[in-house]
Design a protein around this motif. Structure first.
Motif, mmCIF file in Angstrom:
data_model
loop_
_atom_site.group_PDB
_atom_site.id
_atom_site.type_symbol
_atom_site.label_atom_id
_atom_site.label_comp_id
_atom_site.label_asym_id
_atom_site.label_seq_id
_atom_site.Cartn_x
_atom_site.Cartn_y
_atom_site.Cartn_z
ATOM 1 N N LEU B 39 -3.227 3.426 -12.148
ATOM 2 C CA LEU B 39 -2.618 3.286 -10.830
ATOM 3 C C LEU B 39 -2.124 4.648 -10.350
ATOM 4 C CD1 LEU B 39 -0.375 0.099 -11.223
ATOM 5 C CD2 LEU B 39 -2.472 0.295 -9.886
ATOM 6 N N PRO B 40 -2.286 4.894 -9.068
ATOM 7 C CA PRO B 40 -1.676 6.122 -8.555
ATOM 8 C C PRO B 40 -0.156 6.042 -8.662
ATOM 9 C CG PRO B 40 -2.573 4.791 -6.766
ATOM 10 C CD PRO B 40 -2.961 4.118 -8.040
ATOM 11 N N VAL B 41 0.498 7.153 -8.775
ATOM 12 C CA VAL B 41 1.964 7.154 -8.847
ATOM 13 C C VAL B 41 2.554 6.606 -7.555
ATOM 14 C CG1 VAL B 41 4.012 8.602 -9.071
ATOM 15 C CG2 VAL B 41 1.998 9.046 -10.488
ATOM 16 N N ARG B 42 1.957 7.019 -6.451
ATOM 17 C CA ARG B 42 2.423 6.502 -5.162
ATOM 18 C C ARG B 42 1.229 6.097 -4.302
ATOM 19 N NH1 ARG B 42 6.746 9.808 -1.846
ATOM 20 N NH2 ARG B 42 6.681 7.840 -0.704
ATOM 21 N N PHE B 43 1.460 5.126 -3.451
ATOM 22 C CA PHE B 43 0.421 4.695 -2.508
ATOM 23 C C PHE B 43 0.678 5.231 -1.101
ATOM 24 C CE2 PHE B 43 0.143 1.750 -5.986
ATOM 25 C CZ PHE B 43 -1.211 1.481 -6.096
ATOM 26 N N TRP B 44 1.904 5.669 -0.866
ATOM 27 C CA TRP B 44 2.299 6.194 0.457
ATOM 28 C C TRP B 44 2.241 5.114 1.527
ATOM 29 C CZ3 TRP B 44 4.562 10.867 0.274
ATOM 30 C CH2 TRP B 44 4.309 11.635 -0.863
ATOM 31 N N PHE B 45 2.512 3.860 1.119
ATOM 32 C CA PHE B 45 2.674 2.778 2.105
ATOM 33 C C PHE B 45 4.165 2.678 2.443
ATOM 34 C CE2 PHE B 45 -0.956 0.438 -0.309
ATOM 35 C CZ PHE B 45 -1.885 1.322 0.214
ATOM 36 N N GLY B 46 4.442 2.116 3.626
ATOM 37 C CA GLY B 46 5.837 1.968 4.038
ATOM 38 C C GLY B 46 6.347 3.227 4.715
ATOM 39 N N ARG B 47 7.588 3.195 5.122
ATOM 40 C CA ARG B 47 8.173 4.366 5.801
ATOM 41 C C ARG B 47 9.593 4.590 5.275
ATOM 42 N NH1 ARG B 47 9.280 0.057 9.404
ATOM 43 N NH2 ARG B 47 11.298 0.258 10.457
ATOM 44 N N PRO B 48 10.091 5.814 5.406
ATOM 45 C CA PRO B 48 11.429 6.110 4.889
ATOM 46 C C PRO B 48 12.505 5.308 5.614
ATOM 47 C CG PRO B 48 10.223 8.131 5.395
ATOM 48 C CD PRO B 48 9.437 7.002 5.983
ATOM 49 N N ALA B 49 13.512 4.901 4.876
ATOM 50 C CA ALA B 49 14.653 4.210 5.470
ATOM 51 C C ALA B 49 15.734 5.233 5.760
ATOM 52 C CB ALA B 49 15.178 3.144 4.519
#
Lengths: 416, 196
Positions: B39-49
């Motif tokens: 699995l990649p470490v991050r998918f970069w889905f979502g946005r910063p809160a």
């Protein structure tokens, strides 16, 4: 395409009468405009279109949504705060989604999936907001597991069905994203030991959960039995914690906060805690203890002499069911029941035992042993072990009395 | 005899299939599961809160006082609020109703003592958190921090846990000692034959 013609003239009166029964069947009707027949979903009882010989009359065409036969009278029995699954009416191990038990703390909210957001913050490297679309883009996981309310024991009278005794347990296939995937995405900090899960309902239900459960097998679920989770089960997104007391699987999940201590919310202090020996109060009793219940024969069934397949459900929040034993002579002897595959981890398992009833009065019961070696206790054993008279996490053997006329009754325990 | 022949033929066919796939062992876990390291470490889905977004949502309170807002209240103010907004469900003075009792009172004959704030709740901060989050039942989230402090002061006073003159705020609330707190123990059962 030649349209099908209705087989029976359906008058407005019939339609209205059918609608009043609130049952749904697919029937075909035709509209005056053109000759096209249109299949519509309208409320009509199958009995009103019943004929002597269904092979001599065209049936109704396909519909957009399937319906349950109106001859089948399956129903939950709602109170102000919960609604119980009719365990005695089920086959197999999957609970039909519309009959999954309900327990909520201030009603079912209406949430627009387009506006839905899950916020994760606290002890994380990157506080993030995920939309429903975002959550569905992550790698998904599915799992068949039970969900049981920890306050799932009632007794006190003979005329109680499995639904009334312990109908706050159900089983579904849950699909979603592993919480561990989201933990990696936000970068959970090493000093995070608990997280708070908060619902988006009017109770803003909150529970503190050890972070280890989040890394281990927690699911952020958006689907149940192949479709979106139903509103009563947390639409559009709920937390699902396999094997743990139901209320920790927070529904309508809107926020996760990582922290270094539990919050001691109302639902984990004044509720969902149980008295034990020496006046102590046990808290964070997450695991559901192993339990089984015979669902047939059970009140209100009446049996006849001869062969009877005793049927029931068994489960454990600590792993797989190892074995189920059944007694048909009030506990003098126990025989091992057959388990229907698949026997899944933290899941309802169906058991069966063939019995030839000779018409004599007796008592029948089942007891489960899970893979940790835990054996389901009797009511008396539980009272003795806890030094209390009930409360949460009460999982005693259920005793069914068989009368000479074949009627079956719960054996009520002396419960203060 | 015929059946036996069919069986043998069947076995030959089956064996043949397996030999064709001699390299494939379908039951090994590595075939069925996605390996974590794939699995990649991050998918970069979502946005910063943003911190503003989090502040709008986050009003939870811990026993150490973390999360308590500024503001204050006293029991006399809380009594007025309670009569107007709470007594319909919890009874006059919190002695019981459809929403349950909140104040310690003697058990009715043949009944258990009711589990209420004064004899069962381990932390006073939970009273604040729960009122702020979920009360009044028909109007959740409608109270100001001062009103929640006042109602909490009223209920703690009615349970004889604080003096009626106490001005309840973030500092005084987190230092309230609850009689039930030492009774609470975490579940330590891990399965096995013990019944506890």
């Amino acid at each position: 395409m030649e349209p099908n013609q209705p087989q029976k003239k359906i008058t407005r009166r019939t339609l209205l009468g059918g609608a009043a029964t609130a049952a749904v069947a697919v029937v075909q009707t035709s509209f005056a405009r053109g000759r096209s027949a249109v299949a519509v979903q309208i409320g009509i009882d199958e009995k009103t279109i019943l004929t002597e010989d269904p092979t001599k009359q065209m049936g109704v065409p396909p519909g957009k949504v399937g319906t349950r036969s109106t001859f089948e009278k399956l129903a939950k029995n709602p109170s102000d705060i919960s609604s119980r699954s009719p365990l005695q009416d089920f086959y197999g191990i999957i609970t039909p989604s519309d009959l999954h038990f309900e327990r909520h703390h201030n009603g079912v909210p209406a949430i627009d999936p387009a506006k839905y957001e899950l916020t994760i913050h606290g002890l994380v490297e990157r506080p993030m907001i995920f939309s429903l679309v975002d959550l569905k883009r992550f790698p998904s996981v599915s799992r068949i597991a039970f969900l049981e309310c920890s306050g799932n024991f009632r007794t006190g009278k003979e005329t109680m069905s499995p639904q009334e005794i312990c109908g706050l347990t159900s089983q579904s296939e849950w699909t979603g994203v592993k919480l561990s995937t989201l933990f990696r995405e936000v970068g959970v900090k090493p000093n995070a030991s608990w997280f708070l899960a908060e619902g988006g309902d009017a109770a803003r239900m909150t529970r503190s959960i050890p972070v280890s459960k989040g890394w281990n097998d927690a699911i952020i679920a958006y689907a149940q039995n192949g479709e979106a989770i139903r509103p009563e089960q947390g639409y559009p997104v709920r937390l699902f914690l396999p094997g743990w007391e139901g209320n920790t699987s927070v529904k309508w999940l809107r926020r996760l906060e990582l922290g270094d201590a539990p919050w001691h919310t109302r639902e984990e202090t004044s509720k969902y805690t149980e008295g034990i020996k020496d006046g102590k109060i046990r808290q964070f009793s997450f695991d559901i203890d192993a339990r089984s219940i015979i669902t047939f024969p059970a009140y209100p069934a009446q049996i006849q002499k001869g062969w009877i397949e005793i049927r029931g459900l068994a489960w454990s929040g600590r792993g797989k069911v190892f074995k189920v034993e059944v007694t048909t002579d009030a506990g003098k002897s126990w025989q091992q029941a057959q388990l229907q595959e698949p026997v899944l981890d933290k899941a309802h398992v169906r058991f069966r035992h063939l019995w030839q009833w000779n018409g004599a009065t007796t008592e029948i019961m089942s007891r489960v042993t899970d893979e940790t070696g835990y054996v389901q206790p009797t009511f008396a054993q539980l009272i003795d072990a806890r030094g209390s008279d009930g409360g949460y996490h009460f999982n005693p053997i259920t005793v069914w009395q068989i009368k000479a006329d074949g009627r079956v009754f719960n054996k009520p325990e002396n419960f203060r | 005899m015929l059946i036996k022949q069919h069986l043998i033929q069947g076995l030959v066919v089956l064996t043949g299939l397996f030999s064709l796939n001699a390299q494939y062992v379908p039951n090994q876990q590595s075939d069925r599961l996605v390996r974590p390291d794939s699995l990649p470490v991050r998918f970069w889905f979502g946005r910063p809160a943003t911190s503003e977004h989090i502040a709008r949502l986050n009003d939870d309170v811990r026993p150490d006082g973390l999360g308590l807002p500024s503001g204050e209240g006293v029991a006399t103010q809380g009594a007025v609020l309670f009569a107007a907004k709470c007594a319909a469900c919890h009874g006059e003075g919190g002695t019981g109703g459809t929403g349950g009792a909140l104040v310690v009172k003697p058990a009715a004959p043949g009944k258990r003592t009711e589990k209420v704030i004064g004899n069962y709740w381990p932390y006073a901060t939970t009273v604040f958190d729960y009122i702020q989050r979920a009360m009044p039942f028909n109007e959740p989230g409608s109270l100001t921090p001062n009103e929640v402090y006042a109602l909490t002061a009223y209920l703690l006073t009615a349970n004889k846990l604080i003096d009626e003159k106490t001005v309840l705020n973030a500092n005084t609330l987190r230092s309230v000692k609850m009689p039930a707190q030492p009774l609470f123990v975490p579940d330590d059962r891990k399965g096995g034959p013990d019944i506890r």
